[in-house]
Design a protein around this motif. Structure first.
Motif, mmCIF file in Angstrom:
data_model
loop_
_atom_site.group_PDB
_atom_site.id
_atom_site.type_symbol
_atom_site.label_atom_id
_atom_site.label_comp_id
_atom_site.label_asym_id
_atom_site.label_seq_id
_atom_site.Cartn_x
_atom_site.Cartn_y
_atom_site.Cartn_z
ATOM 1 N N ARG A 1 1.938 -2.589 61.873
ATOM 2 C CA ARG A 1 2.606 -3.876 62.059
ATOM 3 C C ARG A 1 1.812 -4.945 61.332
ATOM 4 N N MET A 2 2.380 -6.124 61.250
ATOM 5 C CA MET A 2 1.698 -7.253 60.636
ATOM 6 C C MET A 2 0.849 -7.957 61.697
ATOM 7 N N TYR A 3 -0.360 -8.334 61.299
ATOM 8 C CA TYR A 3 -1.255 -9.095 62.171
ATOM 9 C C TYR A 3 -1.990 -10.096 61.284
ATOM 10 N N LYS A 4 -1.754 -11.373 61.523
ATOM 11 C CA LYS A 4 -2.357 -12.437 60.717
ATOM 12 C C LYS A 4 -2.093 -12.226 59.226
ATOM 13 N N GLY A 5 -0.867 -11.829 58.912
ATOM 14 C CA GLY A 5 -0.459 -11.678 57.518
ATOM 15 C C GLY A 5 -0.898 -10.385 56.859
ATOM 16 N N GLN A 6 -1.540 -9.482 57.606
ATOM 17 C CA GLN A 6 -2.017 -8.219 57.043
ATOM 18 C C GLN A 6 -1.401 -7.040 57.802
ATOM 19 N N VAL A 7 -1.221 -5.932 57.118
ATOM 20 C CA VAL A 7 -0.754 -4.710 57.765
ATOM 21 C C VAL A 7 -1.938 -4.095 58.502
ATOM 22 N N VAL A 8 -1.711 -3.716 59.766
ATOM 23 C CA VAL A 8 -2.740 -3.047 60.571
ATOM 24 C C VAL A 8 -2.111 -1.859 61.296
ATOM 25 N N ILE A 9 -2.963 -0.934 61.718
ATOM 26 C CA ILE A 9 -2.488 0.201 62.516
ATOM 27 C C ILE A 9 -2.530 -0.217 63.983
ATOM 28 N N GLU A 10 -1.383 -0.176 64.621
ATOM 29 C CA GLU A 10 -1.275 -0.519 66.037
ATOM 30 C C GLU A 10 -1.568 0.696 66.916
ATOM 31 N N SER A 11 -1.048 1.854 66.493
ATOM 32 C CA SER A 11 -1.270 3.065 67.273
ATOM 33 C C SER A 11 -1.184 4.287 66.361
ATOM 34 N N SER A 12 -1.778 5.371 66.848
ATOM 35 C CA SER A 12 -1.770 6.607 66.083
ATOM 36 C C SER A 12 -1.752 7.779 67.055
ATOM 37 N N GLU A 13 -0.928 8.765 66.744
ATOM 38 C CA GLU A 13 -0.883 10.002 67.525
ATOM 39 C C GLU A 13 -0.915 11.157 66.548
ATOM 40 N N GLY A 14 -1.712 12.183 66.885
ATOM 41 C CA GLY A 14 -1.745 13.303 65.966
ATOM 42 C C GLY A 14 -2.699 14.405 66.358
ATOM 43 N N ARG A 15 -2.958 15.241 65.383
ATOM 44 C CA ARG A 15 -3.832 16.399 65.555
ATOM 45 C C ARG A 15 -4.815 16.420 64.383
ATOM 46 N N VAL A 16 -6.081 16.618 64.710
ATOM 47 C CA VAL A 16 -7.139 16.690 63.707
ATOM 48 C C VAL A 16 -7.827 18.033 63.856
ATOM 49 N N THR A 17 -7.947 18.757 62.744
ATOM 50 C CA THR A 17 -8.643 20.039 62.751
ATOM 51 C C THR A 17 -9.852 19.928 61.838
ATOM 52 N N VAL A 18 -11.031 20.222 62.394
ATOM 53 C CA VAL A 18 -12.284 20.150 61.638
ATOM 54 C C VAL A 18 -12.786 21.572 61.444
ATOM 55 N N SER A 19 -13.063 21.928 60.193
ATOM 56 C CA SER A 19 -13.559 23.269 59.892
ATOM 57 C C SER A 19 -14.663 23.167 58.844
ATOM 58 N N GLY A 20 -15.268 24.304 58.551
ATOM 59 C CA GLY A 20 -16.330 24.362 57.555
ATOM 60 C C GLY A 20 -17.675 24.655 58.190
ATOM 61 N N THR B 1 -13.996 -2.528 56.203
ATOM 62 C CA THR B 1 -12.600 -2.624 55.778
ATOM 63 C C THR B 1 -11.730 -1.670 56.590
ATOM 64 N N LEU B 2 -12.218 -0.449 56.800
ATOM 65 C CA LEU B 2 -11.443 0.523 57.582
ATOM 66 C C LEU B 2 -11.221 0.018 59.004
ATOM 67 N N CYS B 3 -12.236 -0.566 59.608
ATOM 68 C CA CYS B 3 -12.087 -1.091 60.973
ATOM 69 C C CYS B 3 -11.152 -2.295 61.001
ATOM 70 N N ALA B 4 -11.206 -3.127 59.957
ATOM 71 C CA ALA B 4 -10.320 -4.298 59.891
ATOM 72 C C ALA B 4 -8.861 -3.885 59.769
ATOM 73 N N GLN B 5 -8.617 -2.645 59.355
ATOM 74 C CA GLN B 5 -7.242 -2.160 59.236
ATOM 75 C C GLN B 5 -6.678 -1.701 60.583
ATOM 76 N N LEU B 6 -7.502 -1.737 61.616
ATOM 77 C CA LEU B 6 -7.043 -1.392 62.959
ATOM 78 C C LEU B 6 -6.736 -2.666 63.731
ATOM 79 N N SER B 7 -5.609 -2.676 64.416
ATOM 80 C CA SER B 7 -5.247 -3.810 65.252
ATOM 81 C C SER B 7 -6.295 -3.991 66.352
ATOM 82 N N PRO B 8 -6.522 -5.220 66.808
ATOM 83 C CA PRO B 8 -7.439 -5.419 67.936
ATOM 84 C C PRO B 8 -7.006 -4.645 69.183
ATOM 85 N N THR B 9 -5.709 -4.350 69.287
ATOM 86 C CA THR B 9 -5.198 -3.610 70.447
ATOM 87 C C THR B 9 -4.910 -2.143 70.108
#
Length: 174
Positions: free
Chosen positions: A147-166, A47-55
């Protein structure tokens, strides 16, 4: 006369249906984020992968154990990262008594949703925190374009910062 009214109603319903499948709204964005959170809690990589646009394209600065690693990713690589994360979690779970597993505490805060004038996309500023039993804490700040893709909302692009700790942050790969 009844046929004309019926045809007009069918035409109106068709236009509404087509328009609804083509346009993003704040309600659709919130529903999308709720579904994303549920899929994460259920470790549902499909499901998480399906939420990403093919592009899909992502640009992120990962900071793991104090070391910064810039990364550009696509849909396939992002899906592999998700599978790797849940595989690592399964390995950590094996250190617990049989039948036990570490919980994932996930919080998501939407700072802003900006819809384009034509409602074809939404730019979403958000902050997330994923805490795996205080062993790994992943904090992210991102701007995602949906954006919409085949009637579903998908993530087209993402920009950011991820910090991993622990204590187990070293098990995460850049």
């Amino acid at each position: 006369m009844r046929k004309v009214i019926l045809l007009l109603l069918l035409a109106a319903a068709s236009v509404y249906y087509w328009k609804d499948r083509q346009q993003v709204s704040e309600a659709k964005v919130h529903n999308f984020l709720r579904a994303q959170t549920a899929a994460l809690q259920q470790k549902d990589t499909e499901t998480l992968c399906a939420q990403l646009s093919p592009t899909f394209r992502g640009h992120v600065m990962q900071v793991i154990a104090g070391q910064a690693h810039p990364e550009t990713t696509d849909r396939d690589a992002s899906c592999q990262h998700l599978r790797d994360f849940f595989d690592m979690k399964t390995q950590l779970d094996r250190s617990l008594p049989a039948g036990s597993e570490y919980g994932i505490d996930y919080t998501l805060n939407v700072d802003r949703i900006t819809l384009s004038d034509d409602k074809k996309e939404a730019v979403v500023d958000l902050r997330t925190r994923m805490n795996l039993a205080n062993l790994i804490v992943i904090d992210s700040v991102s701007t995602d374009t949906l954006r919409m893709y085949k009637g579903q909302v998908v993530i087209e692009s993402s920009e950011g910062r991820v910090t991993v700790s622990g204590p187990a942050a070293g098990q995460m790969r850049p």
